[in-house]
Scaffold this active site. Structure first.
Site, PDB file in Angstrom:
ATOM      1  CG  ASP A   6      -4.876  -2.996  -0.401  1.00  0.00           C
ATOM      2  OD1 ASP A   6      -4.009  -2.594  -1.204  1.00  0.00           O
ATOM      3  OD2 ASP A   6      -5.005  -2.524   0.737  1.00  0.00           O
ATOM      4  CG  ASP A  98      -1.738  -0.440  -4.240  1.00  0.00           C
ATOM      5  OD1 ASP A  98      -2.559   0.439  -4.570  1.00  0.00           O
ATOM      6  OD2 ASP A  98      -1.156  -0.450  -3.143  1.00  0.00           O
ATOM      7  CD  GLU A  99      -6.295   0.627  -2.539  1.00  0.00           C
ATOM      8  OE1 GLU A  99      -7.424   0.495  -2.012  1.00  0.00           O
ATOM      9  OE2 GLU A  99      -5.589   1.626  -2.370  1.00  0.00           O
TER      10      GLU A  99
END
Length: 228
Positions: A6, A98-99
């Site tokens: 993350d 973003d993950e």
């Protein structure tokens, strides 16, 4: 074992990676939309929160750097993130910009490293090569791994095993469990189910009597049984 990566305050992190002179400063992204979409911990300390109107940010402190978003750049960093993670896992699943998740099963043998060593090396590579921090969680399932990655942000590294699972779940609000939205968490809370442990500790028959299939799958995942 499943690993979840993350990106910490990802959009702001990308901007700082491109402009090292901003490191350590209060940085906010979202100027073009008029609302804050990402912010650094330094900005948070000054009272900025996500969704705050930019005009209010300007009133808080003149030192806050307010930037417009550059989504093409963020997509490039996202691809680089996934590429780095793929060095440590055969299967990498992008969840959002973003993950991502990575299946580490068997990689300890292939890489001749423990899962702890793999996660540490991966996190270090991400920081060195991208110039920004990432929080990492490792556990038996995606739901548990996502809980783990949120525990020590920013730049956190957390492992959830059978031995510490119940303690961590007991300190995780039911509303913080991936896949359980505000309405569902409110309904569970009214029935005395306040934490992830309260939910996981229910019997399957109890879960089936009050929850839909997606929530039953979450129950399995909280108990270490991978569904997805």
């Amino acid at each position: 074992m499943i690993l979840h990566v993350d990106g910490d305050y990802f959009f702001a992190g990308c901007e700082i990676a491109r402009r090292p002179d901003l490191r350590g400063k209060a940085v906010v992204v979202g100027k073009e939309r008029g609302i804050v979409t990402a912010l650094t911990p330094e900005a948070k300390k000054l009272g900025v929160i996500r969704g705050m109107p930019v005009y209010q940010v300007r009133k808080l402190d003149k030192s806050i750097v307010i930037l417009g978003s550059n989504y093409e750049i963020y997509r490039i960093y996202s691809k680089r993130m996934n590429h780095i993670v793929s060095r440590y896992a055969k299967i990498v699943e992008s969840y959002s910009i973003d993950e991502c998740f990575a299946d580490l099963n068997g990689m300890d043998t292939i890489l001749n490293k423990t899962f702890e060593e793999i996660a540490c090396s991966l996190q270090n590579d991400l920081y060195i090569e991208l110039g920004m921090t990432f929080s990492v969680g490792v556990a038996e399932t995606k739901v548990l791994a996502k809980i783990a990655s949120k525990l020590k942000k920013p730049n956190g590294l957390t492992f959830i095993y059978k031995e510490n699972r119940n303690e961590i779940l007991a300190n995780t609000a039911i509303s913080k469990v991936w896949g359980i939205g505000p309405k569902s968490s409110q309904g569970l809370y009214k029935q005395g189910i306040k934490t992830a442990f309260d939910f996981a500790d229910m019997s399957l028959s109890q879960v089936e009597s009050i929850c839909s299939k997606p929530h039953r799958d979450i129950w399995y995942e909280l108990n270490g049984v991978s569904i997805n």
